[in-house]
Design a protein around this motif. Structure first.
Motif, PDB file in Angstrom:
ATOM      1  N   LYS A 120       9.925  -1.515   4.607  1.00 49.10           N
ATOM      2  CA  LYS A 120       8.949  -1.551   3.514  1.00 49.10           C
ATOM      3  C   LYS A 120       7.500  -1.570   4.017  1.00 49.10           C
ATOM      4  O   LYS A 120       6.612  -2.125   3.374  1.00 49.10           O
TER       5      LYS A 120
ATOM      6  N   ASP B 108       5.306   0.789   4.134  1.00 52.21           N
ATOM      7  CA  ASP B 108       4.384   1.493   3.235  1.00 52.21           C
ATOM      8  C   ASP B 108       3.932   0.592   2.087  1.00 52.21           C
ATOM      9  O   ASP B 108       2.755   0.582   1.725  1.00 52.21           O
ATOM     10  N   GLU B 109       4.872  -0.169   1.525  1.00 51.97           N
ATOM     11  CA  GLU B 109       4.529  -1.089   0.435  1.00 51.97           C
ATOM     12  C   GLU B 109       3.578  -2.182   0.912  1.00 51.97           C
ATOM     13  O   GLU B 109       2.619  -2.533   0.222  1.00 51.97           O
TER      14      GLU B 109
ATOM     15  N   LEU C  41       1.499  -2.076   3.447  1.00 53.08           N
ATOM     16  CA  LEU C  41       0.190  -1.466   3.702  1.00 53.08           C
ATOM     17  C   LEU C  41      -0.578  -1.290   2.393  1.00 53.08           C
ATOM     18  O   LEU C  41      -1.761  -1.641   2.306  1.00 53.08           O
ATOM     19  N   ALA C  42       0.084  -0.774   1.367  1.00 52.56           N
ATOM     20  CA  ALA C  42      -0.578  -0.547   0.082  1.00 52.56           C
ATOM     21  C   ALA C  42      -1.003  -1.850  -0.580  1.00 52.56           C
ATOM     22  O   ALA C  42      -2.089  -1.943  -1.151  1.00 52.56           O
ATOM     23  N   GLU C  43      -0.152  -2.889  -0.500  1.00 53.53           N
ATOM     24  CA  GLU C  43      -0.439  -4.148  -1.187  1.00 53.53           C
ATOM     25  C   GLU C  43      -1.342  -5.088  -0.404  1.00 53.53           C
ATOM     26  O   GLU C  43      -2.168  -5.785  -0.980  1.00 53.53           O
ATOM     27  N   GLN C  44      -1.183  -5.127   0.939  1.00 50.73           N
ATOM     28  CA  GLN C  44      -1.886  -6.132   1.723  1.00 50.73           C
ATOM     29  C   GLN C  44      -2.828  -5.565   2.778  1.00 50.73           C
ATOM     30  O   GLN C  44      -3.550  -6.319   3.432  1.00 50.73           O
ATOM     31  N   GLY C  45      -2.793  -4.256   2.995  1.00 51.33           N
ATOM     32  CA  GLY C  45      -3.684  -3.653   3.981  1.00 51.33           C
ATOM     33  C   GLY C  45      -3.308  -3.955   5.418  1.00 51.33           C
ATOM     34  O   GLY C  45      -4.154  -3.907   6.306  1.00 51.33           O
TER      35      GLY C  45
ATOM     36  N   LEU D 169      -0.833  -2.710   8.475  1.00 49.42           N
ATOM     37  CA  LEU D 169       0.081  -1.662   8.913  1.00 49.42           C
ATOM     38  C   LEU D 169       1.064  -2.266   9.902  1.00 49.42           C
ATOM     39  O   LEU D 169       0.711  -2.586  11.033  1.00 49.42           O
TER      40      LEU D 169
END
Length: 165
Positions: free
Chosen positions: A54, A56-57, A59-63, A65
């Motif tokens: 997960k 990608d999720e 990264l999108a939610e918490q920044g 990587l």
């Protein structure tokens, strides 16, 4: 009709039917389609690619990587417990990881890291980058330490965590 002739007739019919069935079965060969279907139905091999689940999720939610790891250093909610590996970074909330094994590794990208608090039992090795230069820190268990930006004033990106007990 005599019982003996009835028995002979039944046995003769059964023998003839068995011989016919045997001839049909012996003469036929299994088709390639049947073999292919069985071969295709076998389970495949499980191959661990060490990619963080997960990612990608997260990264999108918490920044953050999260790239690859062995599953023994996992992202955790900092409020979930006290014994966590905790990173301080400029312009964001603290980021915590739970160490679950004797040793572990995780590759990631976490910007602007300037401090770390190791957990109670893990010696921690950090690799960071700053302006194309790689910087490494070895931090003993149960320690607060300034790293990265707080040490030399440049912005550092945390790129790898390794732990040993």
């Amino acid at each position: 009709m005599k019982p003996r002739s009835t028995l002979a007739r039944v046995l003769g019919t059964a023998t003839a039917a068995g011989a016919l069935a045997w001839a049909v079965m012996a003469g036929g060969q299994p088709s390639n389609a049947a073999i292919g279907t069985v071969a295709d139905a076998t389970p495949g091999y499980a191959v661990e690619d060490y990619n963080y689940p997960k990612a990608d999720e997260i990264l999108a939610e918490q920044g953050i990587l999260l790239k690859r790891g062995d599953g023994r250093i996992v992202l955790a909610d900092c409020a979930s417990e006290k014994n966590l590996l905790k990173f301080l970074a400029r312009d964001r909330a603290d980021v915590c990881f739970k160490v679950t094994g004797e040793e572990g590794f995780l590759t990631l990208e976490l910007n602007s890291v300037h401090g770390v608090r190791t957990d109670d039992s893990s010696n921690t090795h950090l690799e960071m980058t700053a302006e194309d230069e790689r910087v490494e820190y070895d931090i003993p268990a149960e320690t607060w330490e300034g790293v990265g930006e707080s040490v030399d004033g440049r912005e550092h990106v945390l790129v790898e965590i390794r732990t040993t007990k």
